[in-house]
Design a protein around this motif. Structure first.
Motif, PDB file in Angstrom:
ATOM      1  N   LEU A 351       0.808  -1.216   0.000  1.00 16.34           N
ATOM      2  CA  LEU A 351       0.000   0.000   0.000  1.00 16.34           C
ATOM      3  C   LEU A 351       0.843   1.269   0.000  1.00 16.34           C
ATOM      4  CD1 LEU A 351      -2.978   0.840   0.006  1.00 16.34           C
ATOM      5  CD2 LEU A 351      -2.920   0.789   2.505  1.00 16.34           C
ATOM      6  N   PHE A 352       2.023   1.221   0.638  1.00 23.84           N
ATOM      7  CA  PHE A 352       2.796   2.450   0.852  1.00 23.84           C
ATOM      8  C   PHE A 352       4.085   2.549   0.043  1.00 23.84           C
ATOM      9  CE2 PHE A 352       0.134   2.560   4.643  1.00 23.84           C
ATOM     10  CZ  PHE A 352      -0.167   3.907   4.734  1.00 23.84           C
ATOM     11  N   PHE A 353       4.733   1.446  -0.279  1.00 26.93           N
ATOM     12  CA  PHE A 353       6.017   1.558  -0.964  1.00 26.93           C
ATOM     13  C   PHE A 353       5.845   2.199  -2.330  1.00 26.93           C
ATOM     14  CE2 PHE A 353       8.579  -2.034   1.290  1.00 26.93           C
ATOM     15  CZ  PHE A 353       8.570  -1.266   2.450  1.00 26.93           C
ATOM     16  N   PRO A 354       6.679   3.191  -2.672  1.00 21.73           N
ATOM     17  CA  PRO A 354       6.565   3.872  -3.974  1.00 21.73           C
ATOM     18  C   PRO A 354       7.249   3.063  -5.077  1.00 21.73           C
ATOM     19  CG  PRO A 354       8.374   4.813  -2.749  1.00 21.73           C
ATOM     20  CD  PRO A 354       7.755   3.779  -1.843  1.00 21.73           C
ATOM     21  N   SER A 355       7.039   3.504  -6.282  1.00 19.13           N
ATOM     22  CA  SER A 355       7.751   2.892  -7.408  1.00 19.13           C
ATOM     23  C   SER A 355       9.231   3.248  -7.329  1.00 19.13           C
ATOM     24  CB  SER A 355       7.173   3.391  -8.738  1.00 19.13           C
ATOM     25  OG  SER A 355       5.813   3.064  -8.863  1.00 19.13           O
ATOM     26  N   TYR A 356      10.056   2.324  -7.755  1.00 19.83           N
ATOM     27  CA  TYR A 356      11.495   2.560  -7.829  1.00 19.83           C
ATOM     28  C   TYR A 356      12.057   1.620  -8.892  1.00 19.83           C
ATOM     29  CZ  TYR A 356      11.490  -1.476  -4.623  1.00 19.83           C
ATOM     30  OH  TYR A 356      11.267  -2.691  -4.026  1.00 19.83           O
ATOM     31  N   PRO A 357      13.317   1.782  -9.293  1.00 19.51           N
ATOM     32  CA  PRO A 357      13.860   0.928 -10.355  1.00 19.51           C
ATOM     33  C   PRO A 357      13.654  -0.561 -10.064  1.00 19.51           C
ATOM     34  CG  PRO A 357      15.383   2.702  -9.890  1.00 19.51           C
ATOM     35  CD  PRO A 357      14.306   2.799  -8.857  1.00 19.51           C
ATOM     36  N   GLY A 358      12.961  -1.230 -10.964  1.00 16.92           N
ATOM     37  CA  GLY A 358      12.705  -2.648 -10.798  1.00 16.92           C
ATOM     38  C   GLY A 358      11.414  -2.974 -10.083  1.00 16.92           C
ATOM     39  N   TYR A 359      10.666  -1.956  -9.639  1.00 22.25           N
ATOM     40  CA  TYR A 359       9.417  -2.205  -8.913  1.00 22.25           C
ATOM     41  C   TYR A 359       8.402  -1.122  -9.266  1.00 22.25           C
ATOM     42  CZ  TYR A 359       6.093  -2.508  -5.021  1.00 22.25           C
ATOM     43  OH  TYR A 359       4.940  -2.605  -4.263  1.00 22.25           O
ATOM     44  N   ILE A 360       7.169  -1.538  -9.496  1.00 24.51           N
ATOM     45  CA  ILE A 360       6.074  -0.609  -9.771  1.00 24.51           C
ATOM     46  C   ILE A 360       5.170  -0.570  -8.545  1.00 24.51           C
ATOM     47  CG2 ILE A 360       4.104  -0.067 -11.240  1.00 24.51           C
ATOM     48  CD1 ILE A 360       6.775   0.153 -12.634  1.00 24.51           C
ATOM     49  N   GLY A 361       5.088   0.579  -7.922  1.00 23.50           N
ATOM     50  CA  GLY A 361       4.269   0.724  -6.726  1.00 23.50           C
ATOM     51  C   GLY A 361       2.782   0.754  -7.046  1.00 23.50           C
ATOM     52  N   LEU A 362       1.986   0.530  -6.035  1.00 25.30           N
ATOM     53  CA  LEU A 362       0.532   0.546  -6.189  1.00 25.30           C
ATOM     54  C   LEU A 362       0.011   1.978  -6.168  1.00 25.30           C
ATOM     55  CD1 LEU A 362      -2.105  -1.224  -6.196  1.00 25.30           C
ATOM     56  CD2 LEU A 362      -2.155  -0.856  -3.729  1.00 25.30           C
ATOM     57  N   HIS A 363      -0.809   2.303  -7.139  1.00 25.50           N
ATOM     58  CA  HIS A 363      -1.388   3.655  -7.214  1.00 25.50           C
ATOM     59  C   HIS A 363      -2.799   3.619  -6.610  1.00 25.50           C
ATOM     60  CE1 HIS A 363       1.794   5.394  -9.792  1.00 25.50           C
ATOM     61  NE2 HIS A 363       1.928   4.133 -10.168  1.00 25.50           N
ATOM     62  N   ALA A 364      -2.861   3.497  -5.313  1.00 23.01           N
ATOM     63  CA  ALA A 364      -4.135   3.424  -4.600  1.00 23.01           C
ATOM     64  C   ALA A 364      -4.225   4.583  -3.615  1.00 23.01           C
ATOM     65  CB  ALA A 364      -4.268   2.100  -3.862  1.00 23.01           C
ATOM     66  N   SER A 365      -5.409   5.174  -3.500  1.00 23.63           N
ATOM     67  CA  SER A 365      -5.620   6.235  -2.526  1.00 23.63           C
ATOM     68  C   SER A 365      -5.959   5.617  -1.167  1.00 23.63           C
ATOM     69  CB  SER A 365      -6.749   7.165  -2.976  1.00 23.63           C
ATOM     70  OG  SER A 365      -7.946   6.444  -3.190  1.00 23.63           O
ATOM     71  N   LYS A 366      -5.605   6.297  -0.099  1.00 22.94           N
ATOM     72  CA  LYS A 366      -5.786   5.748   1.243  1.00 22.94           C
ATOM     73  C   LYS A 366      -6.119   6.845   2.243  1.00 22.94           C
ATOM     74  CE  LYS A 366      -0.782   5.418   0.939  1.00 22.94           C
ATOM     75  NZ  LYS A 366      -0.789   5.599  -0.525  1.00 22.94           N
ATOM     76  N   ARG A 367      -6.792   6.452   3.300  1.00 23.39           N
ATOM     77  CA  ARG A 367      -7.179   7.374   4.364  1.00 23.39           C
ATOM     78  C   ARG A 367      -7.021   6.666   5.701  1.00 23.39           C
ATOM     79  NH1 ARG A 367     -10.548  11.620   6.042  1.00 23.39           N
ATOM     80  NH2 ARG A 367     -10.886  12.367   3.923  1.00 23.39           N
ATOM     81  N   THR A 368      -6.482   7.395   6.672  1.00 20.79           N
ATOM     82  CA  THR A 368      -6.359   6.868   8.028  1.00 20.79           C
ATOM     83  C   THR A 368      -7.603   7.235   8.826  1.00 20.79           C
ATOM     84  OG1 THR A 368      -3.960   7.198   7.935  1.00 20.79           O
ATOM     85  CG2 THR A 368      -4.934   6.815  10.106  1.00 20.79           C
ATOM     86  N   MET A 369      -8.201   6.249   9.478  1.00 18.41           N
ATOM     87  CA  MET A 369      -9.399   6.494  10.285  1.00 18.41           C
ATOM     88  C   MET A 369      -9.052   7.259  11.562  1.00 18.41           C
ATOM     89  SD  MET A 369     -11.380   2.838  10.021  1.00 18.41           S
ATOM     90  CE  MET A 369     -12.272   2.365   8.542  1.00 18.41           C
ATOM     91  N   ASP A 370     -10.028   7.958  12.089  1.00 12.82           N
ATOM     92  CA  ASP A 370      -9.884   8.679  13.348  1.00 12.82           C
ATOM     93  C   ASP A 370      -9.497   7.684  14.454  1.00 12.82           C
ATOM     94  OD1 ASP A 370     -10.585   9.850  15.949  1.00 12.82           O
ATOM     95  OD2 ASP A 370     -11.557  11.444  14.789  1.00 12.82           O
ATOM     96  N   ARG A 371      -8.371   7.921  15.098  1.00 14.07           N
ATOM     97  CA  ARG A 371      -7.849   6.938  16.050  1.00 14.07           C
ATOM     98  C   ARG A 371      -8.686   6.848  17.331  1.00 14.07           C
ATOM     99  NH1 ARG A 371      -4.328   8.399  20.227  1.00 14.07           N
ATOM    100  NH2 ARG A 371      -4.029  10.646  20.510  1.00 14.07           N
ATOM    101  N   TYR A 372      -9.489   7.859  17.624  1.00 17.81           N
ATOM    102  CA  TYR A 372     -10.354   7.790  18.805  1.00 17.81           C
ATOM    103  C   TYR A 372     -11.711   7.151  18.495  1.00 17.81           C
ATOM    104  CZ  TYR A 372      -7.183  10.743  21.531  1.00 17.81           C
ATOM    105  OH  TYR A 372      -6.101  11.243  22.224  1.00 17.81           O
ATOM    106  N   LEU A 373     -12.143   7.281  17.245  1.00 17.64           N
ATOM    107  CA  LEU A 373     -13.400   6.637  16.857  1.00 17.64           C
ATOM    108  C   LEU A 373     -13.182   5.161  16.531  1.00 17.64           C
ATOM    109  CD1 LEU A 373     -15.106   9.360  14.628  1.00 17.64           C
ATOM    110  CD2 LEU A 373     -15.571   8.797  17.023  1.00 17.64           C
ATOM    111  N   PHE A 374     -12.123   4.908  15.784  1.00 17.50           N
ATOM    112  CA  PHE A 374     -11.755   3.530  15.444  1.00 17.50           C
ATOM    113  C   PHE A 374     -10.510   3.198  16.255  1.00 17.50           C
ATOM    114  CE2 PHE A 374     -14.148   5.338  11.972  1.00 17.50           C
ATOM    115  CZ  PHE A 374     -15.067   4.342  11.673  1.00 17.50           C
ATOM    116  N   MET A 375     -10.745   2.734  17.463  1.00 19.42           N
ATOM    117  CA  MET A 375      -9.724   2.691  18.503  1.00 19.42           C
ATOM    118  C   MET A 375      -9.074   1.314  18.634  1.00 19.42           C
ATOM    119  SD  MET A 375     -10.290   3.718  22.520  1.00 19.42           S
ATOM    120  CE  MET A 375     -11.224   5.173  22.052  1.00 19.42           C
ATOM    121  N   ASN A 376      -7.744   1.305  18.658  1.00 21.32           N
ATOM    122  CA  ASN A 376      -7.049   0.056  18.966  1.00 21.32           C
ATOM    123  C   ASN A 376      -6.875  -0.065  20.479  1.00 21.32           C
ATOM    124  OD1 ASN A 376      -4.373   1.186  19.796  1.00 21.32           O
ATOM    125  ND2 ASN A 376      -4.235   1.802  17.638  1.00 21.32           N
TER     126      ASN A 376
END
Length: 434
Positions: A351-376
């Motif tokens: 999900l996070f690693f970017p493209s670099y020589p020899g590798y094509i990264g995933l072009h996906a959008s992402k959002r982090t949930m509110d840590r107090y609402l979605f609590m670990n």
């Protein structure tokens, strides 16, 4: 007297005949005049070029021959047009086949070679500060043929093409019961248990819980029934793909989670993946600039790095888009290899690693949930329960992911947030005993 009478009779007869002739002539003249008036060009359309030749009407022959020639020429032209259209139709079919092949090739996850396809029209950039990039990818075209049986189930239980999905076997029966009981209390119908064994199927039937069991699969069944928690967790990426192909957004959930509010009322739906964070404060959950110190570099000893704590692969919302499906494919492929790998680590790397020589990264959008609402559970037991103000907050879910004593802590969460027992969380240590 006799001869005189004879001559008179003869003269009278001649006069009568002359009169009849005169009348006939007059009638002929009148009829001729009438026809001349009604048909000035004659009964037949002759023009001045019409002539009798050899006893035949040459003009008629010329006209008929001309008509036949024109008809033949028109038929030839129509045949030519049909041939041209058929040729163009074949070209269009060929072009359509090529486009279909390109689209299918674009869906294949080949890290060595990608074909860039630009489908958006060129646009002018607006004034400073007004430009916004595209954040939300389009969903895929649903394909019910992928799994008609699952499609039929989802059409009954999903709400606005969304549902909660959890994988479970008989090893997590107690936690599963707390999980679906908390959902039922919220009056939510759109949830589904993917049962990995027959015991879980029976348990769901006994409790009126919607479930789905895959068709027999030797490799899948062996992991589902006897695999470890991490092995079972890896299966979800293969299973989730079918949900997305059918056109449904899924809130993937582990069973060590207690639901306190309806999560669908707190999801943004603007990204391919929207996930709970393992971060325990704002910096670790949402990202921060971390400075690395290397004294041997002298003046350049400080290097800035960007860091964020991983997304939790046990609780995330995923939309039916091509990047989301590609993410599932990548993770499932890596987890299927013999090299040992943790599904959460692989999930975040893809999900996070970017493209670099020899590798094509995933072009996906992402959002982090509110840590107090979605609590670990680290946030809950190390921070929230010790703060008078934070204890009054009502989270959407609590995920007991940081602690191995999951069942008693889940029960305590239910007592504290659902039953109002204020000291229900006090007896537990911040972390685990080992």
């Amino acid at each position: 007297m006799g001869p005189l009478l004879g001559r008179r009779a003869k003269n009278a007869a001649q006069s009568a005949r002359a009169s009849r002739i005169a009348v006939a002539i007059v009638i002929g003249i009148l009829v001729g005049g009438i026809f001349a008036f009604l048909y000035p060009h004659g009964l037949f359309s002759w023009d001045h070029a019409s002539q009798f030749k050899g006893g035949r009407l040459t003009k008629s022959i010329i006209q008929i021959g001309s008509t036949l020639c024109e008809s033949s020429e028109r038929i030839s032209m129509l045949k030519s047009d049909i041939a041209d259209l058929s040729s163009k139709n074949l070209e269009l079919k060929k072009h359509n086949t090529e486009l279909t092949a390109k689209l299918k090739a674009a869906e294949q996850k080949n890290n060595d070679e990608y074909e860039v396809m630009v489908v958006d029209e060129l646009q002018k950039a607006g004034p400073f500060g007004s430009v916004k990039g595209i954040r939300t990818n389009s969903i895929v075209l649903p394909d019910d043929t992928i799994n008609p049986r699952l499609s039929k189930i989802l059409k009954k239980i999903a709400v606005q093409n969304e549902l909660i999905v959890a994988l479970a076997n008989s090893n997590v029966k107690s936690m599963l019961e707390i999980w679906f009981t908390s959902i039922k209390k919220l009056g939510m119908p759109n949830y589904l248990v993917v049962a990995l064994d027959d015991q879980t199927v029976d348990f769901c039937k006994e409790n009126g819980v919607p479930f789905y069991k895959r068709d027999p699969d030797e490799g899948f069944d062996s992991i589902a029934k006897t695999g470890s928690n991490h092995a079972v967790s890896g299966l979800k990426f293969r299973i989730l793909r079918e949900f997305l192909q059918l056109g449904y957004s899924v809130l993937l959930s582990d069973v060590d989670i207690v639901y306190i509010q309806n999560p669908f009322e707190h999801i943004y739906r603007d990204s391919d993946v929207e996930s709970m964070s393992d971060g325990h404060n704002n910096m670790t959950a949402y990202g921060f600039n971390d400075v690395f110190d290397d004294p041997s570099m002298g003046w350049a000893r400080y290097a800035h790095t960007m860091r964020i704590w991983v997304y939790n692969s046990g609780f995330f919302y995923i939309r039916p888009t091509l990047p989301a499906i590609e993410l599932l494919d990548r993770v499932a492929e890596r987890l299927s290899q013999r090299l040992p790998a943790w599904d959460q680590a692989v999930f975040n790397e893809e999900l996070f690693f970017p493209s670099y020589p020899g590798y094509i990264g995933l072009h996906a959008s992402k959002r982090t949930m509110d840590r107090y609402l979605f609590m670990n559970s680290k946030v809950l037991f190390k921070e929230v329960r010790k703060d008078g103000k934070l204890k009054k907050l009502k989270p959407v879910v609590v995920h007991v992911n940081y602690h191995p004593d999951k069942l008693p802590r889940m029960i305590a969460v239910v007592e504290f947030y659902c039953n109002g027992k204020e000291d229900a969380l006090e007896s537990f240590p911040d972390g685990s005993d080992w």
